[in-house]
Design a protein around this motif. Structure first.
Motif, short mmCIF file in Angstrom:
data_model
loop_
_atom_site.label_atom_id
_atom_site.label_comp_id
_atom_site.label_asym_id
_atom_site.label_seq_id
_atom_site.Cartn_x
_atom_site.Cartn_y
_atom_site.Cartn_z
N VAL A 1 27.98 23.50 -5.08
CA VAL A 1 28.19 24.79 -5.73
C VAL A 1 28.71 25.79 -4.70
O VAL A 1 29.04 26.92 -5.04
CB VAL A 1 26.90 25.32 -6.38
CG1 VAL A 1 26.49 24.44 -7.54
CG2 VAL A 1 25.77 25.42 -5.36
N VAL A 2 28.72 25.36 -3.44
CA VAL A 2 29.27 26.18 -2.37
C VAL A 2 30.21 25.34 -1.53
O VAL A 2 30.13 24.11 -1.50
CB VAL A 2 28.18 26.77 -1.45
CG1 VAL A 2 27.32 27.77 -2.19
CG2 VAL A 2 27.35 25.67 -0.83
N LEU A 3 31.13 26.01 -0.86
CA LEU A 3 31.98 25.38 0.13
C LEU A 3 31.49 25.83 1.50
O LEU A 3 31.12 26.98 1.68
CB LEU A 3 33.43 25.80 -0.08
CG LEU A 3 34.01 25.42 -1.44
CD1 LEU A 3 35.30 26.19 -1.71
CD2 LEU A 3 34.25 23.93 -1.53
N VAL A 4 31.45 24.90 2.45
CA VAL A 4 30.87 25.16 3.76
C VAL A 4 31.98 25.12 4.81
O VAL A 4 32.68 24.13 4.93
CB VAL A 4 29.78 24.13 4.11
CG1 VAL A 4 29.11 24.49 5.43
CG2 VAL A 4 28.76 24.02 2.99
N ILE A 5 32.11 26.21 5.56
CA ILE A 5 33.11 26.28 6.63
C ILE A 5 32.38 26.35 7.96
O ILE A 5 31.85 27.40 8.34
CB ILE A 5 34.03 27.50 6.46
CG1 ILE A 5 34.82 27.42 5.16
CG2 ILE A 5 35.00 27.60 7.63
CD1 ILE A 5 34.15 28.06 3.98
N ILE B 1 30.87 29.89 0.98
CA ILE B 1 31.53 30.64 -0.08
C ILE B 1 31.39 29.88 -1.39
O ILE B 1 31.51 28.65 -1.42
CB ILE B 1 33.02 30.90 0.24
CG1 ILE B 1 33.62 31.87 -0.78
CG2 ILE B 1 33.81 29.60 0.32
CD1 ILE B 1 34.89 32.53 -0.30
N GLY B 2 31.08 30.59 -2.46
CA GLY B 2 30.82 29.96 -3.75
C GLY B 2 32.04 29.22 -4.30
O GLY B 2 33.16 29.71 -4.22
N LEU B 3 31.81 28.07 -4.87
CA LEU B 3 32.89 27.29 -5.47
C LEU B 3 33.55 28.06 -6.61
O LEU B 3 34.76 27.95 -6.83
CB LEU B 3 32.35 25.95 -5.97
CG LEU B 3 33.35 25.01 -6.62
CD1 LEU B 3 34.46 24.64 -5.64
CD2 LEU B 3 32.66 23.76 -7.15
N GLY B 4 32.76 28.83 -7.34
CA GLY B 4 33.32 29.60 -8.44
C GLY B 4 34.37 30.60 -8.01
O GLY B 4 35.29 30.91 -8.77
N ASP B 5 34.28 31.09 -6.79
CA ASP B 5 35.30 32.00 -6.26
C ASP B 5 36.67 31.34 -6.26
O ASP B 5 37.69 32.00 -6.47
CB ASP B 5 34.95 32.41 -4.83
CG ASP B 5 33.98 33.57 -4.78
OD1 ASP B 5 33.96 34.37 -5.73
OD2 ASP B 5 33.24 33.68 -3.80
N ALA B 6 36.69 30.05 -5.97
CA ALA B 6 37.97 29.33 -5.93
C ALA B 6 38.42 28.91 -7.32
O ALA B 6 39.62 28.89 -7.61
CB ALA B 6 37.85 28.12 -5.02
N VAL B 7 37.47 28.57 -8.20
CA VAL B 7 37.82 28.01 -9.50
C VAL B 7 38.36 29.05 -10.47
O VAL B 7 39.42 28.84 -11.09
CB VAL B 7 36.61 27.30 -10.12
CG1 VAL B 7 36.92 26.87 -11.56
CG2 VAL B 7 36.22 26.09 -9.29
N ILE B 8 37.67 30.17 -10.61
CA ILE B 8 37.99 31.11 -11.69
C ILE B 8 39.41 31.66 -11.59
O ILE B 8 40.17 31.58 -12.56
CB ILE B 8 36.96 32.25 -11.75
CG1 ILE B 8 35.56 31.68 -12.03
CG2 ILE B 8 37.33 33.24 -12.84
CD1 ILE B 8 35.45 30.90 -13.30
#
Length: 338
Positions: A184-188, A242-249
């Motif tokens: 549900v998150v992306l890790v950098i 950073i939340g995956l939803g930030d990239a998807v929506i």
């Protein structure tokens, strides 16, 4: 400061992978019959989807409150496998089939699920997140026409702002879900030695709501920013989340603009990708919104992510439509109603 630039560049790169992946998938998804609604131009599709997000959020909060983490983990991993199967089914050739089922695609999706359960290191999480993000954006992109997509982005941006600055329930959801080590998150990572498995708790997060809504925040060791304390430098850590939803929506609008082609915008000559000028504008607008969001996060304060990201995507899309000579009424999908 060098670590800050690395984190920003890596985050932008991941967003672009999700958006380019969605553009590569829209036509294969349509050919495979994966469009999920009968009438993609119906604005009520957005209302139903938003309702599903609210229900999913409530279920996750209840699950966390009553300590049924394994149930929540199982649901998210199942969703990961389900979404990844859609992607693999159009990417992996159907060399081995059982009936009409692509056995290799099923195996790849199950392998991804096993990896998430058995060894959720940061690169496993990110790989799964990129596949899921591109798949979700592509599926919704071919299922949401231009008007429904715009409605969806606007409403979710408002909801995200309320959930961060008002009710703050997204912060509760974030702190609970992060402990489950799920995509549900992306890790950098910001150090070569970083291990997500050894991470005791994230200090910088941009969250999502069931993978679809998100906020960016910089917090202290207790997960909240205290006015009385000086906030820590956001990049004086080993990783950025950073939340995956930030990239998807915002990527939903990118895919919708490429697939539904407002004003019959011609496809650009990009091998393997369905790209129009409005879709390219949405990609650039999302990137600008992301850079502004990252700059705000680096100041050490909590901010909702989707108002900037969705706003950038919409502004870039409309600008791209104007550059392509498309009437505004066609760009926003209102022509059939006038």
């Amino acid at each position: 400061m060098k670590r800050a630039y690395v984190a920003v560049a890596a985050t932008v790169g991941i967003f672009l992978l999700v958006q380019l992946g969605a553009l590569a998938l829209v036509e294969p998804f349509m050919d495979a019959g994966y469009q999920t609604v009968e009438d993609p131009s119906d604005p009520t599709n957005s209302v139903l989807y938003i309702g599903a997000i609210l229900v999913a959020t409530a279920v996750m909060l209840v699950a966390l409150k009553f300590g049924v983490d394994q149930l929540l983990q199982g649901l998210i991993v199942f969703a990961s496998v389900f979404l990844s199967f859609y992607v693999f089914s159009v990417v992996i050739p159907a060399v081995v089939t059982v009936g009409s089922l692509n056995v290799l695609a099923v195996g790849a999706a199950l392998l991804l699920g096993v990896g998430l359960l058995a060894y959720p290191e940061w690169y496993v999480i990110d790989a799964a997140g990129i596949v899921m993000g591109a798949g979700a954006a592509g599926l919704f992109g071919i299922s949401f026409g231009l008007l429904p997509a715009l409605v969806l982005l606007v409403v979710l941006a408002v909801y995200d702002a309320i959930s961060v600055y008002g009710t703050e329930h997204m912060l509760t959801l974030a702190s609970g879900v992060m402990d489950l080590r799920l995509p549900v998150v992306l890790v950098i990572p910001l150090t070569l030695s970083y291990s997500f498995l050894e991470e005791e708790g994230p200090e910088t997060i941009s969250d999502d709501d069931a993978g679809e809504t998100s906020e960016a925040e910089s917090d202290d060791t207790e997960g909240a920013t205290e006015e009385e304390e000086e906030p820590p430098e956001p990049f004086e850590r080993d990783a950025f989340f950073i939340g995956l939803g930030d990239a998807v929506i915002p990527s939903i609008l990118v895919a919708s603009a490429a697939f539904f082609r407002p004003g019959d915008a011609p496809l650009l000559d990009v091998p393997g990708l369905a790209v129009t000028v409005p879709a390219l504008g949405a990609v650039l607008g999302t990137t600008v919104g992301l850079l502004v969001l990252m700059w705000m996060v680096m100041k050490g304060r909590a901010h909702a992510g989707l108002p900037l990201l969705n706003g950038g995507a919409i502004a870039g899309y409309l600008l791209g439509a104007l550059v392509a000579g498309i009437a505004l009424v066609d760009a926003v999908g209102l022509a059939p109603y006038l």
